[in-house]
Design a protein around this motif. Structure first.
Motif, mmCIF file in Angstrom:
data_model
loop_
_atom_site.group_PDB
_atom_site.id
_atom_site.type_symbol
_atom_site.label_atom_id
_atom_site.label_comp_id
_atom_site.label_asym_id
_atom_site.label_seq_id
_atom_site.Cartn_x
_atom_site.Cartn_y
_atom_site.Cartn_z
ATOM 1 N N GLN A 34 14.753 10.689 5.397
ATOM 2 C CA GLN A 34 14.448 9.257 5.034
ATOM 3 C C GLN A 34 13.379 8.634 5.780
ATOM 4 O OE1 GLN A 34 17.705 6.460 4.722
ATOM 5 N NE2 GLN A 34 16.147 5.129 5.124
ATOM 6 N N LEU A 35 13.833 9.191 7.284
ATOM 7 C CA LEU A 35 12.244 8.767 8.489
ATOM 8 C C LEU A 35 11.485 8.694 8.641
ATOM 9 C CD1 LEU A 35 15.111 8.386 11.078
ATOM 10 C CD2 LEU A 35 14.096 6.703 10.483
ATOM 11 N N ALA A 36 11.604 10.243 7.790
ATOM 12 C CA ALA A 36 10.471 10.812 7.484
ATOM 13 C C ALA A 36 9.052 10.989 6.843
ATOM 14 C CB ALA A 36 10.165 12.452 7.729
ATOM 15 N N ARG A 37 10.119 10.414 6.063
ATOM 16 C CA ARG A 37 9.240 9.961 4.600
ATOM 17 C C ARG A 37 9.082 8.170 4.992
ATOM 18 N NH1 ARG A 37 13.727 11.988 1.666
ATOM 19 N NH2 ARG A 37 14.371 10.027 1.825
ATOM 20 N N THR A 38 9.814 7.566 5.650
ATOM 21 C CA THR A 38 9.683 6.369 5.569
ATOM 22 C C THR A 38 8.175 6.073 6.795
ATOM 23 O OG1 THR A 38 11.912 5.423 5.303
ATOM 24 C CG2 THR A 38 10.110 3.804 6.268
ATOM 25 N N GLN A 39 8.470 6.951 7.451
ATOM 26 C CA GLN A 39 7.318 7.359 8.623
ATOM 27 C C GLN A 39 5.415 7.338 7.707
ATOM 28 O OE1 GLN A 39 7.810 6.155 12.576
ATOM 29 N NE2 GLN A 39 5.487 5.873 12.232
ATOM 30 N N ALA A 40 6.017 8.397 7.354
ATOM 31 C CA ALA A 40 4.732 8.985 6.586
ATOM 32 C C ALA A 40 3.995 7.434 5.412
ATOM 33 C CB ALA A 40 4.558 10.034 5.850
ATOM 34 N N ARG A 41 5.350 7.094 4.891
ATOM 35 C CA ARG A 41 4.457 5.780 4.160
ATOM 36 C C ARG A 41 3.993 4.370 4.940
ATOM 37 N NH1 ARG A 41 2.124 3.535 0.134
ATOM 38 N NH2 ARG A 41 2.761 1.747 -0.735
ATOM 39 N N LEU A 42 4.470 4.793 6.442
ATOM 40 C CA LEU A 42 3.977 3.620 7.527
ATOM 41 C C LEU A 42 3.051 3.972 7.731
ATOM 42 C CD1 LEU A 42 4.898 1.066 8.502
ATOM 43 C CD2 LEU A 42 5.870 2.432 10.673
ATOM 44 N N ASP A 43 2.741 4.921 8.347
ATOM 45 C CA ASP A 43 1.302 6.045 8.695
ATOM 46 C C ASP A 43 -0.088 5.493 7.207
ATOM 47 O OD1 ASP A 43 2.507 6.128 10.942
ATOM 48 O OD2 ASP A 43 2.769 8.194 10.826
ATOM 49 N N GLY A 44 0.694 5.714 6.429
ATOM 50 C CA GLY A 44 -0.738 5.690 4.878
ATOM 51 C C GLY A 44 -1.246 4.236 4.743
ATOM 52 N N LEU A 45 0.257 3.454 5.480
ATOM 53 C CA LEU A 45 -0.128 1.637 4.950
ATOM 54 C C LEU A 45 -0.915 1.361 5.799
ATOM 55 C CD1 LEU A 45 3.498 0.532 3.333
ATOM 56 C CD2 LEU A 45 0.980 0.931 2.276
ATOM 57 N N ARG A 46 -0.482 1.373 7.046
ATOM 58 C CA ARG A 46 -1.541 0.933 7.997
ATOM 59 C C ARG A 46 -3.059 2.311 8.276
ATOM 60 N NH1 ARG A 46 3.237 2.075 12.820
ATOM 61 N NH2 ARG A 46 4.128 0.198 13.202
ATOM 62 N N ALA A 47 -3.481 3.545 7.848
ATOM 63 C CA ALA A 47 -4.453 3.559 7.519
ATOM 64 C C ALA A 47 -5.031 2.581 6.241
ATOM 65 C CB ALA A 47 -4.310 5.077 7.443
ATOM 66 N N THR A 48 -4.492 2.311 5.225
ATOM 67 C CA THR A 48 -4.818 1.416 4.132
ATOM 68 C C THR A 48 -5.136 0.601 4.751
ATOM 69 O OG1 THR A 48 -3.436 3.150 2.462
ATOM 70 C CG2 THR A 48 -4.541 0.338 2.643
ATOM 71 N N ARG A 49 -4.322 -0.270 5.653
ATOM 72 C CA ARG A 49 -4.670 -1.629 6.364
ATOM 73 C C ARG A 49 -5.826 -1.741 6.817
ATOM 74 N NH1 ARG A 49 -0.538 -4.604 10.492
ATOM 75 N NH2 ARG A 49 -1.117 -3.001 11.519
ATOM 76 N N LEU B 149 -4.857 -7.143 1.459
ATOM 77 C CA LEU B 149 -4.790 -6.794 2.337
ATOM 78 C C LEU B 149 -2.984 -7.824 2.919
ATOM 79 C CD1 LEU B 149 -5.554 -5.785 5.803
ATOM 80 C CD2 LEU B 149 -6.347 -8.399 6.000
ATOM 81 N N ARG B 150 -2.683 -8.341 2.097
ATOM 82 C CA ARG B 150 -1.567 -9.502 1.779
ATOM 83 C C ARG B 150 -0.872 -8.524 1.407
ATOM 84 N NH1 ARG B 150 -4.838 -14.411 1.722
ATOM 85 N NH2 ARG B 150 -4.763 -14.057 -0.935
ATOM 86 N N ARG B 151 -0.634 -7.990 0.448
ATOM 87 C CA ARG B 151 0.370 -6.978 0.119
ATOM 88 C C ARG B 151 0.620 -6.019 1.149
ATOM 89 N NH1 ARG B 151 -2.212 -6.047 -4.189
ATOM 90 N NH2 ARG B 151 -1.756 -8.251 -5.402
ATOM 91 N N THR B 152 -0.462 -5.570 1.377
ATOM 92 C CA THR B 152 -0.581 -4.217 2.805
ATOM 93 C C THR B 152 0.539 -5.192 3.155
ATOM 94 O OG1 THR B 152 -2.545 -3.450 1.729
ATOM 95 C CG2 THR B 152 -1.939 -2.855 3.953
ATOM 96 N N GLU B 153 0.104 -6.075 4.350
ATOM 97 C CA GLU B 153 0.780 -6.421 5.156
ATOM 98 C C GLU B 153 2.199 -6.945 5.347
ATOM 99 O OE1 GLU B 153 -0.651 -6.769 8.508
ATOM 100 O OE2 GLU B 153 -1.942 -6.899 8.437
ATOM 101 N N ALA B 154 2.845 -7.097 3.898
ATOM 102 C CA ALA B 154 3.913 -7.266 3.440
ATOM 103 C C ALA B 154 5.167 -6.042 3.536
ATOM 104 C CB ALA B 154 3.893 -8.111 2.118
ATOM 105 N N GLU B 155 4.104 -4.709 2.411
ATOM 106 C CA GLU B 155 4.786 -3.841 2.690
ATOM 107 C C GLU B 155 4.810 -2.868 3.838
ATOM 108 O OE1 GLU B 155 4.680 0.289 -0.541
ATOM 109 O OE2 GLU B 155 3.078 -1.522 -0.835
ATOM 110 N N ILE B 156 3.849 -3.055 4.794
ATOM 111 C CA ILE B 156 4.088 -2.307 6.156
ATOM 112 C C ILE B 156 5.585 -3.349 7.105
ATOM 113 C CG2 ILE B 156 3.275 -2.816 8.568
ATOM 114 C CD1 ILE B 156 0.188 -2.039 7.117
ATOM 115 N N ASP B 157 5.866 -4.775 7.183
ATOM 116 C CA ASP B 157 6.342 -5.447 7.479
ATOM 117 C C ASP B 157 8.060 -4.686 7.077
ATOM 118 O OD1 ASP B 157 5.399 -7.068 8.984
ATOM 119 O OD2 ASP B 157 5.090 -8.347 7.432
#
Length: 402
Positions: free
Chosen positions: A93-108, A178-186
């Motif tokens: 789960q940590l690996a999946r969440t970290q990958a999702r977070l990295d993807g969101l930061r790249a999108t941002r 961008l606001r939506r991405t920031e919320a999902e990153i949080d």
């Protein structure tokens, strides 16, 4: 009139369909019955596993203080196994969440770059409009004598106005994204922190469980003082395993396979070993210092705790539970009376009734069953009798002798 359909290179005619249709109907109608039969068989296997647990509990009660300590060892090692499995799930789960977070930061980052570009283009358009002065469109129209030129000017200004509005809309849309991405990153950051906290709690619980296991194991060994007692205990473990395999064989007789299982005998000499490591004890060697009366029925492969243990071939999990002497044990039925056994596991990742594929992870190497050496104890049996795994597993994959 002749009808035919071309599907790739195959020409399907009504006559051919007449031959194929009965077969297709048989295939389509068979699976529900097969699935129902397999579900019933899985229930019988689970019932047998429950029965084996009750038998173990009765034997533990009959052995007095030693049996009480064995029961405590079974409980602790079962908890360690479940904790290790949960920790493995948390790590995934940590690996999946970290990958999702990295993807969101790249999108941002992409969204910020796009926003900067859009703002720059909009600023240029605004400056150009300002440089033209107030009512520039009217001035240009009054200076035109050609009606065709007037039309072109109007079209030009309409295009500029549309482009300006589109830039404004693009900026607003990017800001919303961008606001939506920031919320999902949080949100993902909070989930990651929560998972890491749970992970630490599980690791602490595992450490405490292992310490408790060590204390119980020391008391248990104090109860088994002589080599005669040790030999008797090992013989009892072997007899209990034989009884389990005999019961499993009776249940498995009525279980249909899934139609994918290859004849196990065709794989002789080409099977992989269940784990990477070193072979510490070989099939047929004297077990401990018990003399010729007790020998290894399989191989002991030493490996670090937590190393993946994999199924050697396609099959169905017939047993997955703790057993004295073998610890957390998985037994996989491969059909035609062949079974593979994997003992000493730290944790089990397969359940009774599961179909497993060759190479599928079914456990993690450990020292359950009260053993000092971490690894996996591996057997292959035919009609309940042990056979030499070295004759079945590929020598190119076999671990080196310690």
């Amino acid at each position: 009139m002749r009808l035919a359909h071309d599907y790739g290179r195959v020409r399907v005619t009504p006559r051919l369909l007449g031959h194929i249709l009965p077969f297709l109907l048989a295939v389509l109608l068979a699976p529900p019955a097969l699935a129902d039969e397999q579900a019933k068989a899985a229930q019988r296997l689970k019932a047998l596993q429950t029965e084996i647990t009750r038998v173990q509990e009765r034997l533990e009660s009959a052995r007095g203080k030693q049996g009480k300590l064995e029961r405590e060892l079974r409980r602790i090692e079962g908890e360690i196994g479940r904790g290790s499995r949960e920790l493995r799930d948390i790590d995934a789960q940590l690996a999946r969440t970290q990958a999702r977070l990295d993807g969101l930061r790249a999108t941002r980052r992409d969204q910020l770059d796009a926003l900067a570009e859009q703002r720059d283009l909009l600023a240029r358009q605004v400056r150009a409009a300002y440089a033209g002065g107030r009512q520039a469109q009217i001035k240009l129209l009054l200076n035109q004598e050609d009606p065709a030129a007037v039309g072109r000017v109007l079209a030009y200004y309409e295009f500029l106005q549309t482009a300006r509005l589109e830039r404004i809309d693009a900026v607003e849309s990017t800001l919303t994204d961008l606001r939506r991405t920031e919320a999902e990153i949080d949100q993902q950051t909070q989930a990651l922190e929560a998972a890491r906290k749970t992970q630490q709690q599980r690791q602490d619980a595992l450490l405490a469980g292992k310490q408790e296991r060590g204390e119980v194991l020391a008391k248990l060994r104090a109860e088994i003082l002589s080599s005669d007692q040790r030999l008797t205990s090992l013989r009892e473990d072997e007899e209990q395993l034989k009884a389990l395999l005999a019961k499993l064989a009776r249940v498995l007789e009525d279980i249909p396979n899934d139609g994918v299982m290859r004849p196990f005998t065709t794989l002789k000499g080409r099977l992989p070993w269940p784990a990477d490591g070193q072979i510490k004890a070989r099939f047929g060697e004297e077990r401990g210092h018990t003399g010729a009366s007790l020998r290894w029925q399989g191989v002991l492969i030493t490996a670090p705790e937590g190393r993946q243990v994999r199924a050697i071939s396609h099959g169905r999990v017939a047993f997955a539970d703790w057993m004295r002497g073998f610890g957390l044990l998985v037994i996989v039925d491969h059909g035609d009376g062949y079974m593979s056994l994997y003992g000493y596991n730290q944790s089990l990742y397969a359940s009774v009734g599961d179909w497993v594929e060759p190479g599928q992870v079914i456990g993690a190497a450990g020292r359950s069953g009260g053993h000092d050496t971490a690894g996996v104890y591996f057997e292959i049996r035919h009609q309940g009798k042990p056979v030499n795994p070295a004759q079945w597993c590929s020598q190119s994959v076999a671990a080196q002798t310690n």
